[in-house]
Design a protein around this motif. Sequence first.
Motif, PDB file in Angstrom:
ATOM      1  N   UNK A   1      52.005  30.531 -29.004  1.00  0.00           N
ATOM      2  CA  UNK A   1      50.618  30.074 -29.047  1.00  0.00           C
ATOM      3  C   UNK A   1      49.661  31.096 -28.446  1.00  0.00           C
ATOM      4  N   UNK A   2      50.115  31.881 -27.483  1.00  0.00           N
ATOM      5  CA  UNK A   2      49.283  32.957 -26.947  1.00  0.00           C
ATOM      6  C   UNK A   2      49.066  34.041 -27.995  1.00  0.00           C
ATOM      7  N   UNK A   3      50.135  34.405 -28.704  1.00  0.00           N
ATOM      8  CA  UNK A   3      50.005  35.385 -29.776  1.00  0.00           C
ATOM      9  C   UNK A   3      49.078  34.859 -30.869  1.00  0.00           C
ATOM     10  N   UNK A   4      49.217  33.585 -31.213  1.00  0.00           N
ATOM     11  CA  UNK A   4      48.349  32.985 -32.221  1.00  0.00           C
ATOM     12  C   UNK A   4      46.892  32.999 -31.771  1.00  0.00           C
ATOM     13  N   UNK A   5      46.627  32.698 -30.513  1.00  0.00           N
ATOM     14  CA  UNK A   5      45.238  32.677 -30.048  1.00  0.00           C
ATOM     15  C   UNK A   5      44.631  34.079 -30.061  1.00  0.00           C
ATOM     16  N   UNK A   6      45.405  35.112 -29.718  1.00  0.00           N
ATOM     17  CA  UNK A   6      44.889  36.478 -29.781  1.00  0.00           C
ATOM     18  C   UNK A   6      44.616  36.864 -31.236  1.00  0.00           C
ATOM     19  N   UNK A   7      45.517  36.521 -32.132  1.00  0.00           N
ATOM     20  CA  UNK A   7      45.307  36.809 -33.555  1.00  0.00           C
ATOM     21  C   UNK A   7      44.040  36.118 -34.062  1.00  0.00           C
TER      22      UNK A   7
ATOM     23  N   UNK B   1      35.686  29.516 -23.753  1.00  0.00           N
ATOM     24  CA  UNK B   1      34.381  30.143 -23.887  1.00  0.00           C
ATOM     25  C   UNK B   1      34.403  31.238 -24.957  1.00  0.00           C
ATOM     26  N   UNK B   2      35.526  31.985 -25.032  1.00  0.00           N
ATOM     27  CA  UNK B   2      35.631  33.049 -26.036  1.00  0.00           C
ATOM     28  C   UNK B   2      35.514  32.474 -27.441  1.00  0.00           C
TER      29      UNK B   2
ATOM     30  N   UNK C   1      32.213  41.891 -28.501  1.00  0.00           N
ATOM     31  CA  UNK C   1      33.221  42.927 -28.309  1.00  0.00           C
ATOM     32  C   UNK C   1      34.604  42.314 -28.524  1.00  0.00           C
ATOM     33  N   UNK C   2      35.329  42.856 -29.474  1.00  0.00           N
ATOM     34  CA  UNK C   2      36.661  42.304 -29.779  1.00  0.00           C
ATOM     35  C   UNK C   2      37.611  42.531 -28.610  1.00  0.00           C
ATOM     36  N   UNK C   3      37.490  43.643 -27.930  1.00  0.00           N
ATOM     37  CA  UNK C   3      38.337  43.906 -26.757  1.00  0.00           C
ATOM     38  C   UNK C   3      38.142  42.868 -25.665  1.00  0.00           C
ATOM     39  N   UNK C   4      36.867  42.556 -25.374  1.00  0.00           N
ATOM     40  CA  UNK C   4      36.600  41.543 -24.366  1.00  0.00           C
ATOM     41  C   UNK C   4      37.032  40.161 -24.847  1.00  0.00           C
ATOM     42  N   UNK C   5      36.892  39.899 -26.122  1.00  0.00           N
ATOM     43  CA  UNK C   5      37.328  38.615 -26.662  1.00  0.00           C
ATOM     44  C   UNK C   5      38.844  38.439 -26.476  1.00  0.00           C
ATOM     45  N   UNK C   6      39.599  39.523 -26.658  1.00  0.00           N
ATOM     46  CA  UNK C   6      41.055  39.451 -26.453  1.00  0.00           C
ATOM     47  C   UNK C   6      41.360  39.155 -24.984  1.00  0.00           C
ATOM     48  N   UNK C   7      40.664  39.851 -24.087  1.00  0.00           N
ATOM     49  CA  UNK C   7      40.880  39.611 -22.651  1.00  0.00           C
ATOM     50  C   UNK C   7      40.541  38.165 -22.315  1.00  0.00           C
ATOM     51  N   UNK C   8      39.425  37.666 -22.833  1.00  0.00           N
ATOM     52  CA  UNK C   8      39.034  36.288 -22.563  1.00  0.00           C
ATOM     53  C   UNK C   8      40.039  35.293 -23.144  1.00  0.00           C
TER      54      UNK C   8
END
Length: 128
Positions: free
Chosen positions: A107-113, A24-25, A8-15
């Motif tokens: 770096x947070x924006x990069x990790x979400x992307x 883990x994500x 789930x991409x939504x859960x991956x973003x939350x993780x």
Amino acid sequence: MPAKGKVSIGWQIVFALISPVNLWAFYRIRKLRLYALYVIVPSVVVSFIVIAGVFYEMNNPQKGFDDDGNRYPEPTLPPYMTPIEPQVGKFNTGPYMILNIIASVGLTILSVYLVVKWSRQWNEQFPQ
């Protein structure tokens, strides 16, 4: 353990936004090494720069200067008196803190992307 199916991409973003769980994500989609290279290594480098800068400012304060950079005379007191406020140098750690905030947000924006991009690639491997 890596995911055996779609994620789930939504859960991956939350993780990705929660600090210990973000590892883990990326591990689930088998991109942990790239995540470490693109996000964790730059984060460690920026942290060392900020820490070194703050330590430098603490050990080399701007003593004896006012806000305009002009030297002012140190107060002289008789030996039996102590100043009410100790003469503490000015620590100019502002630029280091700004660097830390900008790097953290970037770096947070990069990790979400990256988690969105790589999760979509992971999900394309599995048939509908």
